[in-house]
Structure formats: C-alpha cells, structure tokens
Design a protein around this motif. Structure first.
Motif, PDB file in Angstrom:
ATOM      1  N   ILE A  77       0.800  -1.206   0.000  1.00 56.86           N
ATOM      2  CA  ILE A  77       0.000   0.000   0.000  1.00 56.86           C
ATOM      3  C   ILE A  77       0.846   1.276   0.000  1.00 56.86           C
ATOM      4  O   ILE A  77       0.473   2.260  -0.632  1.00 56.86           O
ATOM      5  N   GLY A  78       1.973   1.282   0.685  1.00 58.35           N
ATOM      6  CA  GLY A  78       2.827   2.476   0.708  1.00 58.35           C
ATOM      7  C   GLY A  78       3.285   2.882  -0.686  1.00 58.35           C
ATOM      8  O   GLY A  78       3.058   4.025  -1.119  1.00 58.35           O
ATOM      9  N   PRO A  79       3.931   1.979  -1.417  1.00 55.18           N
ATOM     10  CA  PRO A  79       4.335   2.306  -2.782  1.00 55.18           C
ATOM     11  C   PRO A  79       3.142   2.642  -3.695  1.00 55.18           C
ATOM     12  O   PRO A  79       3.255   3.500  -4.566  1.00 55.18           O
ATOM     13  N   GLN A  80       2.004   1.984  -3.472  1.00 53.37           N
ATOM     14  CA  GLN A  80       0.828   2.309  -4.274  1.00 53.37           C
ATOM     15  C   GLN A  80       0.361   3.730  -4.004  1.00 53.37           C
ATOM     16  O   GLN A  80       0.031   4.467  -4.936  1.00 53.37           O
ATOM     17  N   MET A  81       0.341   4.136  -2.744  1.00 55.96           N
ATOM     18  CA  MET A  81      -0.077   5.495  -2.395  1.00 55.96           C
ATOM     19  C   MET A  81       0.874   6.526  -2.994  1.00 55.96           C
ATOM     20  O   MET A  81       0.445   7.565  -3.493  1.00 55.96           O
ATOM     21  N   LEU A 125       0.799  10.189  -9.815  1.00 57.54           N
ATOM     22  CA  LEU A 125      -0.154  10.249 -10.924  1.00 57.54           C
ATOM     23  C   LEU A 125      -1.060  11.470 -10.789  1.00 57.54           C
ATOM     24  O   LEU A 125      -1.355  12.137 -11.775  1.00 57.54           O
ATOM     25  N   ALA A 126      -1.503  11.759  -9.581  1.00 57.56           N
ATOM     26  CA  ALA A 126      -2.375  12.923  -9.359  1.00 57.56           C
ATOM     27  C   ALA A 126      -1.642  14.221  -9.663  1.00 57.56           C
ATOM     28  O   ALA A 126      -2.220  15.150 -10.218  1.00 57.56           O
ATOM     29  N   ARG A 127      -0.361  14.291  -9.306  1.00 60.14           N
ATOM     30  CA  ARG A 127       0.431  15.504  -9.568  1.00 60.14           C
ATOM     31  C   ARG A 127       0.661  15.720 -11.050  1.00 60.14           C
ATOM     32  O   ARG A 127       0.765  16.844 -11.512  1.00 60.14           O
TER      33      ARG A 127
END
Length: 91
Positions: free
Chosen positions: A64-68, A74-76
């Motif tokens: 989950i850490g790397p996914q977040m 991606l959002a940036r």
C-alpha cells in the motif's frame, strides 16, 4: 466508481469477472477505448479480463505504501480531467 468495501478477490461477496463484465455492459463501458485500473493486482487482473487493453500503472508497486506514492505522483502529473461518476455500482 466502486464503493469501498473490505473484500479480497475470491472471498464470498467479492466482485467477480462476470459481475464486472455485466456492469460494464449495462453502463455501456464494455467497449471503452481507454481504461485505467488503479487497484491491487487481483483486482487489476479481473478488470483486465473485461478490458485487456487496460493501463495498470500500479503493477510495478508492492504494498500500500508504494501504491499510495504512485497514486500521488499520478495525481500531480495528471493531464486528463475525469468527471466523477455518481451513480452507484454494486460490488
């Protein structure tokens, strides 16, 4: 958009490929030219059974850490605006 729920693929009550395919067909999304899957590998595999051409940008992450972090990046750097889908879809 799928409402959050705590299910692992394969557990009773979890979404199935057949359910995803039926939902996509019902919503007219089964022929979508562009599909991006933001989820764990098991969910991405299920989505890819419906949309073999789907982009899977989280496939190279583990946990989950790397996914977040990947999602934040991606959002940036997003260049496409996606309108929110407010109609509920059963999981």
């Amino acid at each position: 958009m799928i409402a959050p729920y705590e299910q692992r693929m394969g557990q009773p009550g979890a979404v199935t490929v057949a359910t995803l395919r039926a939902q996509a067909r019902r919503l007219g999304l089964d022929t979508a030219a562009t599909v991006t899957v933001l989820g764990g590998r098991e969910y991405a595999d299920a989505a890819s059974a419906v949309w073999p051409h789907a982009r899977r940008p989280l496939d190279t992450t583990r946990g989950i850490g790397p996914q977040m972090r990947a999602l934040a990046e991606l959002a940036r750097t997003a260049t496409t605006t996606v309108a929110p889908h407010t109609e509920g879809i059963a999981a």
